[in-house]
Scaffold this motif. Structure first.
Motif, mmCIF file in Angstrom:
data_model
loop_
_atom_site.group_PDB
_atom_site.id
_atom_site.type_symbol
_atom_site.label_atom_id
_atom_site.label_comp_id
_atom_site.label_asym_id
_atom_site.label_seq_id
_atom_site.Cartn_x
_atom_site.Cartn_y
_atom_site.Cartn_z
ATOM 1 N N ALA A 173 7.051 15.558 3.351
ATOM 2 C CA ALA A 173 7.106 16.921 3.882
ATOM 3 C C ALA A 173 6.823 16.942 5.382
ATOM 4 N N ALA A 174 5.975 16.032 5.834
ATOM 5 C CA ALA A 174 5.640 15.972 7.258
ATOM 6 C C ALA A 174 6.667 15.192 8.066
ATOM 7 N N GLY A 175 7.664 14.599 7.403
ATOM 8 C CA GLY A 175 8.694 13.839 8.107
ATOM 9 C C GLY A 175 8.294 12.426 8.456
ATOM 10 N N HIS A 176 7.223 11.921 7.825
ATOM 11 C CA HIS A 176 6.725 10.590 8.186
ATOM 12 C C HIS A 176 7.295 9.477 7.309
ATOM 13 N N LEU A 177 7.764 9.812 6.117
ATOM 14 C CA LEU A 177 8.158 8.774 5.171
ATOM 15 C C LEU A 177 9.403 8.023 5.643
ATOM 16 N N MET A 178 10.391 8.741 6.132
ATOM 17 C CA MET A 178 11.616 8.080 6.577
ATOM 18 C C MET A 178 11.361 7.083 7.712
ATOM 19 N N PRO A 179 10.622 7.449 8.778
ATOM 20 C CA PRO A 179 10.349 6.440 9.818
ATOM 21 C C PRO A 179 9.599 5.220 9.282
ATOM 22 N N MET A 180 8.738 5.428 8.297
ATOM 23 C CA MET A 180 8.045 4.283 7.699
ATOM 24 C C MET A 180 9.042 3.344 7.033
ATOM 25 N N PHE A 181 9.975 3.910 6.265
ATOM 26 C CA PHE A 181 11.001 3.084 5.628
ATOM 27 C C PHE A 181 11.875 2.388 6.671
ATOM 28 N N LYS A 194 0.830 -1.208 0.000
ATOM 29 C CA LYS A 194 0.000 0.000 0.000
ATOM 30 C C LYS A 194 0.867 1.261 0.000
ATOM 31 N N LEU A 195 1.993 1.200 0.700
ATOM 32 C CA LEU A 195 2.889 2.347 0.706
ATOM 33 C C LEU A 195 3.445 2.594 -0.693
ATOM 34 N N ARG A 196 3.845 1.526 -1.373
ATOM 35 C CA ARG A 196 4.367 1.659 -2.732
ATOM 36 C C ARG A 196 3.305 2.177 -3.707
ATOM 37 N N ALA A 197 2.036 1.864 -3.418
ATOM 38 C CA ALA A 197 0.953 2.227 -4.345
ATOM 39 C C ALA A 197 0.494 3.677 -4.186
ATOM 40 N N LEU A 198 0.968 4.378 -3.172
ATOM 41 C CA LEU A 198 0.546 5.759 -2.981
ATOM 42 C C LEU A 198 1.029 6.630 -4.133
ATOM 43 N N ASP A 199 0.210 7.600 -4.499
ATOM 44 C CA ASP A 199 0.605 8.485 -5.599
ATOM 45 C C ASP A 199 1.611 9.524 -5.126
ATOM 46 N N GLY A 200 2.133 10.275 -6.089
ATOM 47 C CA GLY A 200 3.175 11.241 -5.787
ATOM 48 C C GLY A 200 2.745 12.298 -4.795
ATOM 49 N N GLU A 201 1.499 12.716 -4.888
ATOM 50 C CA GLU A 201 1.013 13.750 -3.967
ATOM 51 C C GLU A 201 1.010 13.236 -2.529
ATOM 52 N N ALA A 202 0.531 12.013 -2.358
ATOM 53 C CA ALA A 202 0.485 11.445 -1.011
ATOM 54 C C ALA A 202 1.889 11.235 -0.461
ATOM 55 N N LEU A 203 2.790 10.706 -1.291
ATOM 56 C CA LEU A 203 4.156 10.486 -0.846
ATOM 57 C C LEU A 203 4.845 11.814 -0.516
ATOM 58 N N GLY A 204 4.572 12.831 -1.346
ATOM 59 C CA GLY A 204 5.149 14.143 -1.088
ATOM 60 C C GLY A 204 4.663 14.722 0.228
ATOM 61 N N SER A 205 3.391 14.521 0.523
ATOM 62 C CA SER A 205 2.825 15.016 1.767
ATOM 63 C C SER A 205 3.444 14.302 2.967
ATOM 64 N N LEU A 206 3.603 12.981 2.862
ATOM 65 C CA LEU A 206 4.215 12.214 3.948
ATOM 66 C C LEU A 206 5.676 12.619 4.148
#
Length: 239
Positions: A208-216, A194-206
């Motif tokens: 920008a909020a600093g959430h993407l790195m902890p998810m990885f 589901k994380l891989r399937a997110l579109d660019g806008e959603a990934l960009g938002s995550l």
């Protein structure tokens, strides 16, 4: 029963703390709380799994040390067999306290009933002879601040996971070398598909909020599950 007190340099002038490791010091735990700001350091050593808090919809992240209550596969007698201790373990027997209103700056509290409270001739001092904080206490205060800030910031991280439906139930069953079956149940992990399937806008938002790195980092930590299994096999084999 914990007995919390506000730490001060008069009442606790001569107090000492044991900093070694051991089951008798409270290190015989299967898991401990970790926060997203700490995931980068934790993932190099321990699996990170998510658990729903009892009776609540909220989630917390746990650094896993074993497969059953009271089992810490990183505890080798009086030695901590890892290059890192999660903050929630490293700060014991201290915690952050706040006024009854919940507002205002945090205060360093100490659990006077904790087994790390040392005898007069043992452990590390908190204050020097003049009542000034020792380097050890300064380090504890910094770690407490990091943990408190990380915990306060974690709500937005979990809100994002739930908003994008990125948590999935997880269970693990492992047959060990001696034929015994061990399992981890009742946990969640990040749904990588589901994380891989997110579109660019959603990934960009995550991002920008600093959430993407902890998810990885949480996803990367799952490679440590095989390390946990290997430690369990060595423990059973007497190694």
């Amino acid at each position: 029963m914990p007995s919390h007190a506000v730490l001060d340099n008069k009442t606790h002038r001569d107090l000492r703390i044991r900093t070694d490791a051991g089951a008798d010091l409270g290190d015989d735990i299967m898991a401990t709380l970790t926060v997203p700001s700490e995931f980068r350091r934790v993932q190099a050593h321990f699996p990170i799994l998510f658990r729903r808090e009892t009776g609540r919809d909220a989630f917390t992240a746990m650094a896993m040390f074993g497969f059953q209550n009271g089992e810490n596969l990183f505890l080798d007698g009086d030695r901590w067999d890892a290059r890192y201790r999660p903050l929630s373990v490293a700060i014991q027997p201290f915690l952050i306290g706040r006024p009854p209103s919940g507002e205002g700056p945090g205060q360093v509290h100490i659990d006077m009933d904790h087994p790390r409270i040392a005898a007069a001739s043992e452990g590390v001092r908190l204050f020097d002879a003049d009542g000034n904080a020792t380097p050890y206490l300064d380090e504890i205060a910094e770690r407490l601040g990091d943990l408190d800030e990380g915990y306060r910031e974690s709500g937005a991280f979990y809100d994002a996971l739930l908003a994008y439906d990125l948590l999935e139930p997880f269970s693990l069953e492992v047959t060990l070398d001696d034929g015994s079956l061990h399992s981890l149940v009742g946990f969640h992990i990040i749904d990588e598909a589901k994380l891989r399937a997110l579109d660019g806008e959603a990934l960009g938002s995550l991002h920008a909020a600093g959430h993407l790195m902890p998810m990885f980092m949480a996803l990367a930590s799952l490679s440590q599950l095989s390390v946990l299994v290997a430690r369990k096999n060595r423990r059973l084999g007497g190694g």
